[in-house]
Scaffold this motif. Sequence first.
Motif, PDB file in Angstrom:
ATOM      1  N   PHE A 176       0.442  -1.170  -0.209  1.00 50.09           N
ATOM      2  CA  PHE A 176      -0.108   0.069  -0.114  1.00 50.09           C
ATOM      3  C   PHE A 176       1.239   1.562  -0.293  1.00 50.09           C
ATOM      4  CE2 PHE A 176      -2.706  -3.388   1.438  1.00 50.09           C
ATOM      5  CZ  PHE A 176      -4.201  -2.792   1.172  1.00 50.09           C
ATOM      6  N   PHE A 177       0.483   1.867  -1.089  1.00 46.20           N
ATOM      7  CA  PHE A 177       1.203   3.321  -1.366  1.00 46.20           C
ATOM      8  C   PHE A 177       0.078   4.619  -1.764  1.00 46.20           C
ATOM      9  CE2 PHE A 177       2.554   1.250  -4.481  1.00 46.20           C
ATOM     10  CZ  PHE A 177       2.516   1.981  -5.106  1.00 46.20           C
ATOM     11  N   THR A 178       0.795   5.487  -1.256  1.00 46.92           N
ATOM     12  CA  THR A 178       0.427   6.696  -1.194  1.00 46.92           C
ATOM     13  C   THR A 178       0.551   6.337  -3.288  1.00 46.92           C
ATOM     14  OG1 THR A 178       0.913   8.067   0.122  1.00 46.92           O
ATOM     15  CG2 THR A 178       0.388   9.002  -1.519  1.00 46.92           C
ATOM     16  N   GLY A 179      -0.486   6.798  -4.449  1.00 43.93           N
ATOM     17  CA  GLY A 179      -0.362   7.125  -5.371  1.00 43.93           C
ATOM     18  C   GLY A 179      -0.143   5.611  -6.350  1.00 43.93           C
ATOM     19  N   MET A 180      -0.807   4.787  -5.402  1.00 44.21           N
ATOM     20  CA  MET A 180      -1.182   3.647  -6.248  1.00 44.21           C
ATOM     21  C   MET A 180      -1.650   3.072  -6.643  1.00 44.21           C
ATOM     22  SD  MET A 180      -1.894   0.948  -2.968  1.00 44.21           S
ATOM     23  CE  MET A 180      -3.620   1.464  -1.956  1.00 44.21           C
ATOM     24  N   PRO A 181      -2.654   2.382  -7.991  1.00 45.45           N
ATOM     25  CA  PRO A 181      -3.182   2.468  -8.680  1.00 45.45           C
ATOM     26  C   PRO A 181      -4.790   1.973  -8.368  1.00 45.45           C
ATOM     27  CG  PRO A 181      -2.038   1.353  -9.831  1.00 45.45           C
ATOM     28  CD  PRO A 181      -1.351   1.354  -8.381  1.00 45.45           C
TER      29      PRO A 181
ATOM     30  N   ARG B 135      -4.151   6.939   0.808  1.00 47.90           N
ATOM     31  CA  ARG B 135      -3.456   8.499   1.162  1.00 47.90           C
ATOM     32  C   ARG B 135      -2.784   7.769   2.131  1.00 47.90           C
ATOM     33  NH1 ARG B 135      -4.367   8.770  -3.474  1.00 47.90           N
ATOM     34  NH2 ARG B 135      -4.555  10.204  -4.366  1.00 47.90           N
ATOM     35  N   MET B 136      -1.589   8.308   2.226  1.00 49.50           N
ATOM     36  CA  MET B 136      -0.566   8.000   4.079  1.00 49.50           C
ATOM     37  C   MET B 136       0.847   9.481   3.455  1.00 49.50           C
ATOM     38  SD  MET B 136       2.214   5.650   5.526  1.00 49.50           S
ATOM     39  CE  MET B 136       3.258   7.156   5.488  1.00 49.50           C
ATOM     40  N   ALA B 137       0.537   9.639   5.233  1.00 47.86           N
ATOM     41  CA  ALA B 137       1.408  10.980   5.482  1.00 47.86           C
ATOM     42  C   ALA B 137       1.882  11.172   6.948  1.00 47.86           C
ATOM     43  CB  ALA B 137       0.583  12.180   5.286  1.00 47.86           C
ATOM     44  N   LEU B 138       2.769  11.605   7.348  1.00 51.09           N
ATOM     45  CA  LEU B 138       3.287  11.608   8.591  1.00 51.09           C
ATOM     46  C   LEU B 138       2.649  12.766   8.814  1.00 51.09           C
ATOM     47  CD1 LEU B 138       7.126  10.482   7.913  1.00 51.09           C
ATOM     48  CD2 LEU B 138       5.282   9.409   9.180  1.00 51.09           C
ATOM     49  N   ILE B 139       2.212  12.669  10.128  1.00 49.15           N
ATOM     50  CA  ILE B 139       1.282  13.518  11.315  1.00 49.15           C
ATOM     51  C   ILE B 139       2.611  14.401  12.030  1.00 49.15           C
ATOM     52  CG2 ILE B 139      -0.459  13.144  10.201  1.00 49.15           C
ATOM     53  CD1 ILE B 139      -1.721  12.714  12.904  1.00 49.15           C
ATOM     54  N   ARG B 140       3.415  13.425  12.477  1.00 47.22           N
ATOM     55  CA  ARG B 140       4.011  13.472  13.708  1.00 47.22           C
ATOM     56  C   ARG B 140       5.572  12.908  13.208  1.00 47.22           C
ATOM     57  NH1 ARG B 140       3.283  13.410  19.942  1.00 47.22           N
ATOM     58  NH2 ARG B 140       1.739  15.504  19.774  1.00 47.22           N
ATOM     59  N   ARG B 141       5.990  13.825  12.929  1.00 44.98           N
ATOM     60  CA  ARG B 141       7.952  13.706  12.817  1.00 44.98           C
ATOM     61  C   ARG B 141       8.620  13.238  13.721  1.00 44.98           C
ATOM     62  NH1 ARG B 141       8.504  13.984   7.077  1.00 44.98           N
ATOM     63  NH2 ARG B 141       6.504  14.393   5.964  1.00 44.98           N
ATOM     64  N   HIS B 142       9.672  12.617  14.101  1.00 44.48           N
ATOM     65  CA  HIS B 142      10.487  12.119  15.069  1.00 44.48           C
ATOM     66  C   HIS B 142      11.049  14.152  14.544  1.00 44.48           C
ATOM     67  CE1 HIS B 142      10.709   8.174  15.657  1.00 44.48           C
ATOM     68  NE2 HIS B 142      11.033   8.077  13.939  1.00 44.48           N
ATOM     69  N   GLY B 143      11.310  14.552  16.564  1.00 49.58           N
ATOM     70  CA  GLY B 143      12.019  16.131  16.312  1.00 49.58           C
ATOM     71  C   GLY B 143      10.958  16.819  16.381  1.00 49.58           C
ATOM     72  N   ASP B 144       9.373  16.549  16.579  1.00 52.36           N
ATOM     73  CA  ASP B 144       8.465  17.390  16.404  1.00 52.36           C
ATOM     74  C   ASP B 144       8.376  17.576  17.633  1.00 52.36           C
ATOM     75  OD1 ASP B 144       8.235  17.837  14.033  1.00 52.36           O
ATOM     76  OD2 ASP B 144       6.602  16.840  13.439  1.00 52.36           O
TER      77      ASP B 144
ATOM     78  N   SER C 231      12.549   9.942  20.992  1.00 55.28           N
ATOM     79  CA  SER C 231      11.263  10.773  20.015  1.00 55.28           C
ATOM     80  C   SER C 231      10.161   9.862  19.290  1.00 55.28           C
ATOM     81  CB  SER C 231      11.783  11.682  19.039  1.00 55.28           C
ATOM     82  OG  SER C 231      10.831  12.562  18.220  1.00 55.28           O
ATOM     83  N   ALA C 232       8.652  10.249  19.231  1.00 54.25           N
ATOM     84  CA  ALA C 232       8.389   9.318  18.052  1.00 54.25           C
ATOM     85  C   ALA C 232       7.441  10.035  16.720  1.00 54.25           C
ATOM     86  CB  ALA C 232       7.347   9.132  19.192  1.00 54.25           C
ATOM     87  N   ALA C 233       7.371   8.871  15.837  1.00 58.84           N
ATOM     88  CA  ALA C 233       6.850   9.713  14.287  1.00 58.84           C
ATOM     89  C   ALA C 233       5.299   8.805  14.403  1.00 58.84           C
ATOM     90  CB  ALA C 233       7.338   9.087  13.812  1.00 58.84           C
ATOM     91  N   ASN C 234       4.353   8.877  13.804  1.00 64.58           N
ATOM     92  CA  ASN C 234       3.447   8.300  13.839  1.00 64.58           C
ATOM     93  C   ASN C 234       2.257   8.944  12.373  1.00 64.58           C
ATOM     94  OD1 ASN C 234       1.151  10.779  14.937  1.00 64.58           O
ATOM     95  ND2 ASN C 234       2.014   9.812  16.699  1.00 64.58           N
ATOM     96  N   GLU C 235       1.856   8.334  11.627  1.00 66.12           N
ATOM     97  CA  GLU C 235       0.996   8.807  10.674  1.00 66.12           C
ATOM     98  C   GLU C 235      -0.563   8.780  11.120  1.00 66.12           C
ATOM     99  OE1 GLU C 235       0.966   5.535  11.739  1.00 66.12           O
ATOM    100  OE2 GLU C 235       2.960   5.182   9.551  1.00 66.12           O
ATOM    101  N   ILE C 236      -0.956   9.435  10.096  1.00 66.28           N
ATOM    102  CA  ILE C 236      -2.776   9.661   9.357  1.00 66.28           C
ATOM    103  C   ILE C 236      -2.973   8.583   7.734  1.00 66.28           C
ATOM    104  CG2 ILE C 236      -2.852  12.204   8.012  1.00 66.28           C
ATOM    105  CD1 ILE C 236      -5.179  11.659   9.217  1.00 66.28           C
ATOM    106  N   ILE C 237      -3.707   7.455   7.660  1.00 61.85           N
ATOM    107  CA  ILE C 237      -3.726   6.862   6.609  1.00 61.85           C
ATOM    108  C   ILE C 237      -5.713   7.599   6.562  1.00 61.85           C
ATOM    109  CG2 ILE C 237      -4.481   4.640   6.295  1.00 61.85           C
ATOM    110  CD1 ILE C 237      -2.252   3.212   7.781  1.00 61.85           C
ATOM    111  N   VAL C 238      -5.931   7.641   4.724  1.00 63.82           N
ATOM    112  CA  VAL C 238      -7.066   7.704   4.715  1.00 63.82           C
ATOM    113  C   VAL C 238      -7.147   6.800   3.459  1.00 63.82           C
ATOM    114  CG1 VAL C 238      -8.335   9.708   3.168  1.00 63.82           C
ATOM    115  CG2 VAL C 238      -6.807   9.854   5.120  1.00 63.82           C
TER     116      VAL C 238
END
Length: 279
Positions: A31-36, A45-54, A62-69
Amino acid sequence: MTTHQTPTAAPDALLAVVQAGVRLIELGQPFFTGMPCSPNHPGFRMALIRRHGDMVRPDGGSAANEIIVTGGHVGTHVDALSHVSHDGVMHGGVDAAAAQTGGRFTELGAEHTPALLTRGVLLDVAGTKGVDVLPPGYGVTAGDLAAAAARAGVVLREGDVALVRTGWAQHFDDAATYLGQADGVPGPTTDAGEWLADAGVVATGADTTAYEQIPAGAGHRVLPVHRILLVQAGIHIIEHLDLEAAAAAGLTEFTFVMAPLRIVGGTGSPVRPFAAVAA
Protein backbone atom coordinates in the motif's frame (compact mmCIF):
# COMPACT_ATOMS: atom_id res chain seq x y z
CA MET A 1 3.07 -35.35 51.57
CA THR A 2 0.82 -35.12 48.51
CA THR A 3 2.36 -34.17 45.18
CA HIS A 4 0.08 -32.41 42.71
CA GLN A 5 0.85 -33.00 39.07
CA THR A 6 0.03 -30.22 36.62
CA PRO A 7 -1.58 -31.71 33.51
CA THR A 8 0.52 -31.28 30.39
CA ALA A 9 -1.38 -30.05 27.37
CA ALA A 10 -1.26 -32.28 24.34
CA PRO A 11 1.11 -30.99 21.65
CA ASP A 12 -0.60 -28.80 19.08
CA ALA A 13 -0.29 -30.46 15.67
CA LEU A 14 -0.40 -27.19 13.72
CA LEU A 15 2.24 -25.60 15.94
CA ALA A 16 4.47 -28.60 15.36
CA VAL A 17 4.17 -28.11 11.60
CA VAL A 18 4.99 -24.41 11.91
CA GLN A 19 8.00 -25.10 14.11
CA ALA A 20 9.26 -27.63 11.58
CA GLY A 21 9.59 -24.78 9.10
CA VAL A 22 7.11 -22.71 7.07
CA ARG A 23 7.79 -20.24 4.27
CA LEU A 24 5.37 -17.37 3.65
CA ILE A 25 4.77 -16.14 0.10
CA GLU A 26 3.10 -12.76 -0.26
CA LEU A 27 -0.07 -12.72 -2.35
CA GLY A 28 -0.90 -9.02 -2.08
CA GLN A 29 0.36 -5.65 -3.22
CA PRO A 30 2.04 -3.07 -0.97
CA PHE A 31 0.00 0.00 0.00
CA PHE A 32 1.45 3.38 -0.99
CA THR A 33 0.25 6.85 -1.88
CA GLY A 34 -0.44 7.05 -5.59
CA MET A 35 -0.94 3.32 -6.17
CA PRO A 36 -3.48 2.34 -8.86
CA CYS A 37 -7.06 2.71 -7.71
CA SER A 38 -10.41 2.27 -9.41
CA PRO A 39 -12.06 5.65 -10.11
CA ASN A 40 -15.10 4.29 -8.27
CA HIS A 41 -13.24 4.44 -4.93
CA PRO A 42 -11.29 7.05 -2.94
CA GLY A 43 -7.57 6.45 -3.23
CA PHE A 44 -5.05 5.47 -0.58
CA ARG A 45 -3.19 8.29 1.13
CA MET A 46 -0.62 8.12 3.92
CA ALA A 47 1.28 11.02 5.43
CA LEU A 48 3.34 11.53 8.57
CA ILE A 49 1.50 13.85 10.94
CA ARG A 50 4.23 13.76 13.56
CA ARG A 51 7.90 13.48 12.71
CA HIS A 52 10.86 12.69 14.90
CA GLY A 53 11.86 15.93 16.59
CA ASP A 54 8.38 17.49 16.55
CA MET A 55 8.16 16.52 20.20
CA VAL A 56 11.13 15.32 22.21
CA ARG A 57 10.62 13.73 25.61
CA PRO A 58 12.77 14.67 28.61
CA ASP A 59 14.88 11.54 28.12
CA GLY A 60 15.58 12.40 24.46
CA GLY A 61 13.03 9.98 23.02
CA SER A 62 10.88 10.92 20.05
CA ALA A 63 8.11 9.19 18.08
CA ALA A 64 6.67 9.53 14.60
CA ASN A 65 3.21 8.51 13.41
CA GLU A 66 1.00 8.76 10.36
CA ILE A 67 -2.54 9.31 9.20
CA ILE A 68 -4.03 6.88 6.67
CA VAL A 69 -7.05 7.64 4.48
CA THR A 70 -8.37 4.93 2.20
CA GLY A 71 -11.47 3.40 0.74
CA GLY A 72 -12.36 -0.13 1.72
CA HIS A 73 -11.85 -1.35 -1.87
CA VAL A 74 -8.39 0.05 -2.50
CA GLY A 75 -5.25 -2.04 -2.86
CA THR A 76 -5.41 -5.72 -1.96
CA HIS A 77 -8.79 -6.10 -0.29
CA VAL A 78 -11.73 -8.43 0.23
CA ASP A 79 -15.35 -7.60 -0.57
CA ALA A 80 -17.92 -8.02 2.17
CA LEU A 81 -21.31 -9.40 1.16
CA SER A 82 -22.81 -5.93 1.64
CA HIS A 83 -20.74 -4.59 -1.26
CA VAL A 84 -23.16 -5.42 -4.09
CA SER A 85 -26.93 -5.73 -4.40
CA HIS A 86 -29.15 -6.66 -7.32
CA ASP A 87 -32.63 -5.22 -7.76
CA GLY A 88 -32.26 -3.83 -4.25
CA VAL A 89 -31.46 -7.18 -2.64
CA MET A 90 -28.19 -8.43 -1.15
CA HIS A 91 -27.12 -11.99 -0.37
CA GLY A 92 -29.70 -14.06 1.47
CA GLY A 93 -32.56 -11.78 0.43
CA VAL A 94 -31.42 -8.91 2.67
CA ASP A 95 -33.07 -5.61 1.69
CA ALA A 96 -30.16 -3.32 0.83
CA ALA A 97 -31.95 -0.05 1.56
CA ALA A 98 -33.21 -1.22 4.94
CA ALA A 99 -29.78 -2.54 5.94
CA GLN A 100 -27.86 0.67 5.26
CA THR A 101 -28.57 3.08 8.06
CA GLY A 102 -26.56 5.47 10.17
CA GLY A 103 -23.68 5.47 7.71
CA ARG A 104 -23.10 1.72 7.86
CA PHE A 105 -24.67 -1.64 7.14
CA THR A 106 -26.56 -3.38 9.90
CA GLU A 107 -26.30 -6.72 8.07
CA LEU A 108 -23.58 -8.42 6.00
CA GLY A 109 -20.96 -5.84 7.04
CA ALA A 110 -17.21 -6.35 6.77
CA GLU A 111 -16.99 -7.44 10.40
CA HIS A 112 -18.65 -10.68 9.28
CA THR A 113 -16.10 -11.43 6.55
CA PRO A 114 -14.27 -14.49 7.90
CA ALA A 115 -10.58 -14.76 8.59
CA LEU A 116 -9.36 -17.66 6.47
CA LEU A 117 -6.93 -20.49 7.14
CA THR A 118 -7.83 -22.97 4.44
CA ARG A 119 -6.71 -24.65 1.25
CA GLY A 120 -5.76 -22.26 -1.51
CA VAL A 121 -5.59 -23.23 -5.16
CA LEU A 122 -3.72 -21.24 -7.81
CA LEU A 123 -5.48 -21.30 -11.18
CA ASP A 124 -2.73 -19.94 -13.41
CA VAL A 125 -4.68 -19.14 -16.56
CA ALA A 126 -1.84 -17.14 -18.12
CA GLY A 127 0.62 -19.96 -17.50
CA THR A 128 -1.80 -22.54 -18.87
CA LYS A 129 -2.04 -20.53 -22.09
CA GLY A 130 1.74 -20.21 -22.28
CA VAL A 131 1.84 -16.42 -21.89
CA ASP A 132 3.20 -14.09 -19.21
CA VAL A 133 0.11 -11.87 -19.24
CA LEU A 134 -3.36 -12.37 -20.70
CA PRO A 135 -4.43 -9.84 -23.36
CA PRO A 136 -6.32 -6.71 -22.28
CA GLY A 137 -10.06 -7.31 -22.03
CA TYR A 138 -9.72 -11.08 -22.24
CA GLY A 139 -12.63 -13.04 -20.79
CA VAL A 140 -11.52 -15.88 -18.50
CA THR A 141 -14.05 -18.65 -19.03
CA ALA A 142 -15.07 -21.69 -17.03
CA GLY A 143 -13.12 -23.73 -19.57
CA ASP A 144 -10.01 -21.67 -18.84
CA LEU A 145 -10.35 -22.29 -15.11
CA ALA A 146 -10.94 -26.01 -15.64
CA ALA A 147 -7.87 -26.21 -17.88
CA ALA A 148 -5.75 -24.38 -15.28
CA ALA A 149 -6.98 -26.74 -12.55
CA ALA A 150 -6.18 -29.77 -14.72
CA ARG A 151 -2.69 -28.41 -15.45
CA ALA A 152 -2.13 -27.94 -11.72
CA GLY A 153 -3.49 -31.42 -10.98
CA VAL A 154 -6.05 -30.10 -8.50
CA VAL A 155 -9.80 -30.41 -8.05
CA LEU A 156 -11.62 -27.59 -6.29
CA ARG A 157 -13.35 -28.57 -3.06
CA GLU A 158 -15.93 -26.89 -0.89
CA GLY A 159 -14.32 -24.28 1.35
CA ASP A 160 -11.31 -23.66 -0.92
CA VAL A 161 -10.01 -20.25 -1.97
CA ALA A 162 -9.46 -20.10 -5.74
CA LEU A 163 -6.93 -17.53 -6.97
CA VAL A 164 -6.98 -16.67 -10.66
CA ARG A 165 -3.70 -15.51 -12.20
CA THR A 166 -3.90 -13.40 -15.35
CA GLY A 167 -0.38 -11.96 -15.01
CA TRP A 168 -1.90 -8.47 -14.84
CA ALA A 169 -0.07 -7.65 -11.59
CA GLN A 170 3.00 -7.06 -13.74
CA HIS A 171 1.32 -3.81 -14.83
CA PHE A 172 0.77 -2.54 -11.29
CA ASP A 173 3.44 0.17 -11.66
CA ASP A 174 1.71 1.50 -14.79
CA ALA A 175 -1.63 2.77 -13.52
CA ALA A 176 -3.14 3.56 -16.92
CA THR A 177 -2.48 0.07 -18.25
CA TYR A 178 -3.34 -1.66 -14.98
CA LEU A 179 -6.72 0.07 -14.76
CA GLY A 180 -7.44 -0.66 -18.43
CA GLN A 181 -8.31 2.92 -19.27
CA ALA A 182 -7.75 2.37 -22.98
CA ASP A 183 -7.67 -1.34 -23.74
CA GLY A 184 -9.51 -3.03 -20.86
CA VAL A 185 -8.54 -5.63 -18.27
CA PRO A 186 -8.77 -9.43 -18.37
CA GLY A 187 -11.10 -11.09 -15.92
CA PRO A 188 -13.62 -13.87 -15.26
CA THR A 189 -16.81 -14.15 -17.27
CA THR A 190 -20.18 -15.13 -15.84
CA ASP A 191 -19.73 -18.82 -16.64
CA ALA A 192 -16.43 -18.76 -14.73
CA GLY A 193 -18.25 -17.28 -11.73
CA GLU A 194 -20.91 -19.96 -11.94
CA TRP A 195 -18.24 -22.67 -12.21
CA LEU A 196 -16.60 -21.43 -9.01
CA ALA A 197 -19.96 -21.14 -7.24
CA ASP A 198 -20.80 -24.72 -8.21
CA ALA A 199 -17.46 -25.82 -6.73
CA GLY A 200 -18.43 -24.28 -3.38
CA VAL A 201 -15.37 -22.07 -2.85
CA VAL A 202 -15.53 -19.75 0.15
CA ALA A 203 -13.64 -16.98 -1.63
CA THR A 204 -11.94 -16.27 -4.92
CA GLY A 205 -9.57 -13.57 -6.07
CA ALA A 206 -7.60 -12.27 -9.01
CA ASP A 207 -4.61 -10.07 -9.77
CA THR A 208 -6.66 -7.24 -11.29
CA THR A 209 -8.52 -4.14 -10.21
CA ALA A 210 -11.93 -5.77 -10.63
CA TYR A 211 -12.90 -9.42 -10.60
CA GLU A 212 -14.60 -8.90 -13.96
CA GLN A 213 -13.81 -8.91 -17.65
CA ILE A 214 -13.48 -5.25 -18.62
CA PRO A 215 -13.55 -4.82 -22.41
CA ALA A 216 -11.81 -1.84 -24.01
CA GLY A 217 -13.58 1.39 -23.15
CA ALA A 218 -16.23 -0.34 -21.05
CA GLY A 219 -15.19 0.67 -17.55
CA HIS A 220 -17.14 -0.77 -14.62
CA ARG A 221 -20.55 -0.39 -16.22
CA VAL A 222 -21.93 -3.68 -14.97
CA LEU A 223 -20.64 -6.25 -12.46
CA PRO A 224 -22.28 -9.56 -13.40
CA VAL A 225 -19.63 -11.77 -11.77
CA HIS A 226 -19.93 -9.80 -8.53
CA ARG A 227 -23.67 -10.45 -8.65
CA ILE A 228 -23.16 -14.19 -9.11
CA LEU A 229 -20.53 -14.52 -6.40
CA LEU A 230 -21.49 -11.97 -3.74
CA VAL A 231 -25.26 -11.72 -4.12
CA GLN A 232 -26.30 -15.17 -5.28
CA ALA A 233 -23.62 -17.46 -3.84
CA GLY A 234 -22.27 -15.53 -0.84
CA ILE A 235 -18.67 -15.97 -2.02
CA HIS A 236 -16.17 -13.27 -1.03
CA ILE A 237 -14.05 -11.62 -3.73
CA ILE A 238 -10.40 -10.61 -3.28
CA GLU A 239 -8.97 -8.04 -5.69
CA HIS A 240 -5.58 -6.49 -6.49
CA LEU A 241 -3.67 -9.68 -5.70
CA ASP A 242 -0.07 -10.22 -6.77
CA LEU A 243 0.29 -13.86 -7.78
CA GLU A 244 3.65 -13.60 -9.56
CA ALA A 245 5.76 -14.96 -6.70
CA ALA A 246 3.33 -17.82 -6.15
CA ALA A 247 3.45 -18.73 -9.84
CA ALA A 248 7.24 -18.47 -9.91
CA ALA A 249 7.40 -20.84 -6.93
CA GLY A 250 5.28 -23.34 -8.83
CA LEU A 251 2.46 -23.31 -6.28
CA THR A 252 -0.68 -25.23 -7.13
CA GLU A 253 -2.29 -25.90 -3.73
CA PHE A 254 -1.17 -24.43 -0.43
CA THR A 255 -2.35 -23.14 2.94
CA PHE A 256 -4.07 -19.81 2.36
CA VAL A 257 -4.10 -17.25 5.18
CA MET A 258 -6.00 -13.97 5.25
CA ALA A 259 -7.35 -11.75 8.01
CA PRO A 260 -9.65 -8.83 7.12
CA LEU A 261 -10.17 -5.91 9.47
CA ARG A 262 -13.40 -6.10 11.45
CA ILE A 263 -14.86 -2.87 10.09
CA VAL A 264 -18.35 -2.73 11.53
CA GLY A 265 -20.91 -2.06 8.82
CA GLY A 266 -18.27 -1.71 6.11
CA THR A 267 -18.40 -3.09 2.57
CA GLY A 268 -14.78 -4.20 2.26
CA SER A 269 -11.45 -4.40 4.05
CA PRO A 270 -7.76 -4.15 3.19
CA VAL A 271 -6.01 -7.50 3.66
CA ARG A 272 -2.53 -9.00 3.56
CA PRO A 273 -2.98 -12.54 2.25
CA PHE A 274 -0.20 -15.07 1.93
CA ALA A 275 0.49 -18.68 1.08
CA ALA A 276 2.11 -20.79 3.80
CA VAL A 277 4.20 -23.65 2.43
CA ALA A 278 6.74 -26.04 3.92
CA ALA A 279 10.20 -24.49 4.03
